[in-house]
Enzyme design. Sequence first.
Site, PDB file in Angstrom:
ATOM      1  N   GLY A 140       0.802  -1.224   0.000  1.00  0.00           N
ATOM      2  CA  GLY A 140       0.000   0.000   0.000  1.00  0.00           C
ATOM      3  C   GLY A 140       0.834   1.273   0.000  1.00  0.00           C
ATOM      4  O   GLY A 140       0.329   2.347   0.317  1.00  0.00           O
ATOM      5  N   GLY A 142       2.334   2.438  -2.740  1.00  0.00           N
ATOM      6  CA  GLY A 142       2.468   2.899  -4.118  1.00  0.00           C
ATOM      7  C   GLY A 142       3.647   2.251  -4.827  1.00  0.00           C
ATOM      8  O   GLY A 142       4.086   2.725  -5.879  1.00  0.00           O
ATOM      9  N   SER A 144       3.591  -1.016  -5.651  1.00  0.00           N
ATOM     10  CA  SER A 144       3.010  -2.101  -6.443  1.00  0.00           C
ATOM     11  C   SER A 144       3.247  -3.501  -5.879  1.00  0.00           C
ATOM     12  O   SER A 144       3.627  -4.427  -6.591  1.00  0.00           O
ATOM     13  CB  SER A 144       3.529  -2.021  -7.875  1.00  0.00           C
ATOM     14  OG  SER A 144       2.445  -2.085  -8.732  1.00  0.00           O
ATOM     15  N   SER A 146       0.831  -5.249  -5.132  1.00  0.00           N
ATOM     16  CA  SER A 146      -0.245  -6.043  -5.748  1.00  0.00           C
ATOM     17  C   SER A 146       0.223  -6.668  -7.065  1.00  0.00           C
ATOM     18  O   SER A 146      -0.020  -7.847  -7.315  1.00  0.00           O
ATOM     19  CB  SER A 146      -1.490  -5.183  -5.965  1.00  0.00           C
ATOM     20  OG  SER A 146      -1.212  -4.060  -6.768  1.00  0.00           O
ATOM     21  N   GLU A 178      -6.441  -8.162 -11.872  1.00  0.00           N
ATOM     22  CA  GLU A 178      -6.679  -7.010 -10.988  1.00  0.00           C
ATOM     23  C   GLU A 178      -7.901  -6.209 -11.444  1.00  0.00           C
ATOM     24  O   GLU A 178      -8.714  -5.777 -10.628  1.00  0.00           O
ATOM     25  CB  GLU A 178      -5.425  -6.107 -10.921  1.00  0.00           C
ATOM     26  CG  GLU A 178      -5.564  -4.992  -9.897  1.00  0.00           C
ATOM     27  CD  GLU A 178      -4.257  -4.527  -9.278  1.00  0.00           C
ATOM     28  OE1 GLU A 178      -3.226  -5.209  -9.440  1.00  0.00           O
ATOM     29  OE2 GLU A 178      -4.270  -3.470  -8.623  1.00  0.00           O
ATOM     30  N   ASP A 190       2.198  -1.459 -14.012  1.00  0.00           N
ATOM     31  CA  ASP A 190       2.770  -2.135 -12.845  1.00  0.00           C
ATOM     32  C   ASP A 190       3.101  -3.593 -13.137  1.00  0.00           C
ATOM     33  O   ASP A 190       4.166  -4.093 -12.771  1.00  0.00           O
ATOM     34  CB  ASP A 190       1.796  -2.055 -11.665  1.00  0.00           C
ATOM     35  CG  ASP A 190       1.553  -0.624 -11.228  1.00  0.00           C
ATOM     36  OD1 ASP A 190       2.303   0.273 -11.686  1.00  0.00           O
ATOM     37  OD2 ASP A 190       0.620  -0.390 -10.449  1.00  0.00           O
ATOM     38  N   TYR A 242      -9.164   8.103  -8.637  1.00  0.00           N
ATOM     39  CA  TYR A 242      -8.497   7.482  -9.781  1.00  0.00           C
ATOM     40  C   TYR A 242      -9.508   7.226 -10.899  1.00  0.00           C
ATOM     41  O   TYR A 242      -9.275   7.582 -12.063  1.00  0.00           O
ATOM     42  CB  TYR A 242      -7.841   6.174  -9.330  1.00  0.00           C
ATOM     43  CG  TYR A 242      -7.103   5.407 -10.399  1.00  0.00           C
ATOM     44  CD1 TYR A 242      -5.770   5.696 -10.698  1.00  0.00           C
ATOM     45  CD2 TYR A 242      -7.729   4.388 -11.105  1.00  0.00           C
ATOM     46  CE1 TYR A 242      -5.089   4.988 -11.664  1.00  0.00           C
ATOM     47  CE2 TYR A 242      -7.054   3.670 -12.083  1.00  0.00           C
ATOM     48  CZ  TYR A 242      -5.735   3.967 -12.362  1.00  0.00           C
ATOM     49  OH  TYR A 242      -5.069   3.261 -13.331  1.00  0.00           O
TER      50      TYR A 242
END
Length: 423
Positions: A140, A142, A144, A146, A178, A190, A242
């Site tokens: 979390g 920024g 990445s 995920s 995602e 990403d 976003y």
Amino acid sequence: MTRTDTGRTTADQDRRARQTAERFREVYGAAPAGVWAAPGRVNLIGEHTDYNDGFVMPLALPHTTLAAASPRTDGVLRVHSGDGGSSGDGQTVELRLDALRPAPDGGWAAYPAGVVWAMREAGLPVGGADLHYDSTVPVGAGLSSSAALEVVTALALDDLYGLGLTRQRLAQLAQRAENAFVGVPCGIMDQTAAACCTDGHALFLDTRDLTQRQVPFDLAGEGLRLLVVDTRVKHELGDGAYAQRRAMCERGARALGVHALRDVQYAHLPEALRRLAASEDGQEGGPLGPEGGSPGPGSGPDVRAVVRHVVTENRRVEDVIARLDAGDTRAIGPLLTAGHASLRDDFRVSCPELDLAVEAAGAAGALGARMTGGGFGGSAVVLVEEPAADTVAARITEAFAAAGHAAPRIFPAVPSAGARRLV
Ligand code: ADP
Ligand code: MG
């Protein structure tokens, strides 16, 4: 020794791979078939351009997510994470492949489950698997985590089931996971960074045709350092804002009669802005937000400002590449800082902590600095002369303390390898 993992050594990476395999054995009762790694990333330049068919330039961090994995023959997927404070909860999540359905709030297991789902949706012969994850990518922030989680899963399954997919295809499947399974409308940057970056390079990616170029980025050789400043501000406001920024970009493109903002040439920007001012769509770009309110601190941008950001940002990516190709790495500093101003003033996705990091870095003599990632929190990158790095980091930390912000976490971004098999 080579620095490869979290700023440490090959020996450290081997040790971590062994530990991850050992933990897999404790969780699942047998040794894994292999161990794979995928990195976090920072984006050097090219922000909020990847959903406008534009240019991006990320580099992989030494921080990685490791997956130990084995195939299963009974149509079951089991995933486990969470040792040592990662965002998994230490429980094993068990899912049946034929019951996988996209669902909001699927928890962390939705990321790996989504990858399996996306592969099966694409008609690929992927069966069940046991997976255990261990990560050094801050979650979390920024950076990445995920995409690292998705791509390491995709690579492990590709190997386990002998799919022979290209790196770009793995990235696309991870992005689909995602977007469609987890429900986050991210672009392709990403996942491509995690899958395709190489040691010592930044990755130039044209997100329209997915052509890539590895651009040598030898910071240490030139006596430079790129610092990551993790503000520790989680982007809570980020998700809605976003989606709204994306919608405004699409509105701008529609009003200008182009497929995507990528198609607006830098030389034609003044004319495009004049046309937007004259068109209803361009004028009514006003404040963003659910009821026309602000998505974050200050008011939202109008369509013209959004268009100006995307068009000038694509140009900055091209300028950065030209300077790197000319061997003038120091000269990219002002372009980074100009990119920050554009994200702050035109696209309006910065926050006080990110602005302070950039401002304090500049005041302390950094060559350039900008927020990186989606915004509203997360991290900034700061380009500094090597000998000044500690002083600049200290000044940023002092500025945060003086402003009453929590202390940022600051570490060097060593351009590192993309996803790979370790064992
Ligand atoms: P970022 O990608 O910037 O770190 P995101 O919000 O996109 O932030 O992704 C963070 C989420 O990804 C976490 O909340 C968690 O669900 C998942 N995640 C990332 N890394 C791991 C991990 N090692 N173990 C379990 N879940 C993870
Ligand atoms: Mg993410």
